[in-house]
Scaffold this motif. Structure first.
Motif: not given
Length: 130
Positions: A44-60
């Motif tokens: 989630l920390f990385l997602a916030e800084h690369i502009g990736m949706p949190e939900e998508e990050v958690l699925v991946y």
């Protein structure tokens, strides 16, 4: 994700990523070798800084953690289906998955029905009035 973060921050070395995540630099190497996975908080920390949706990050992340190839494909399929459909679709899919994974199905279904009923009979009419 590590490479996307590294690129977004214009970093040259993995130890810079490790520093941002408060990890020993060896952990990044372990992640790259598949010996270790990101935690939810790290992802989630990385997602916030690369502009990736949190939900998508958690699925991946779930796909990456899956040990079974079939499960990995299923998670990746979920991510592709909901990519670009917005938070509501992902949230509904997550809720459905949670229902399947909960050990006490009777209570889970009752909870889901309550949420659906609130959405249909209470929340929607209020939104329509505005």
């Amino acid at each position: 994700m590590l490479d996307a973060y590294k690129e977004a921050k214009r970093y040259v070395q993995d130890k810079q990523i490790a520093h941002d995540l408060n990890l020993p630099r060896q952990r990044i190497g372990e992640m790259r070798n598949g010996e270790r996975h990101l935690t939810e908080n790290e992802a989630l920390f990385l997602a916030e800084h690369i502009g990736m949706p949190e939900e998508e990050v958690l699925v991946y992340l779930a796909a990456d953690r899956s040990k079974d190839h079939r499960a990995q494909r299923a998670w990746e399929s979920i991510a592709k289906k909901f990519n670009g459909q917005g938070l509501r679709a992902i949230s509904m899919a997550s809720a459905g998955l949670a229902l399947v994974l909960m050990p006490d199905f009777a209570h889970a279904y009752q909870c889901a029905l309550c949420v659906l009923m609130l959405n249909l009979f209470y929340i929607k009419p209020l939104n329509e009035r505005a």
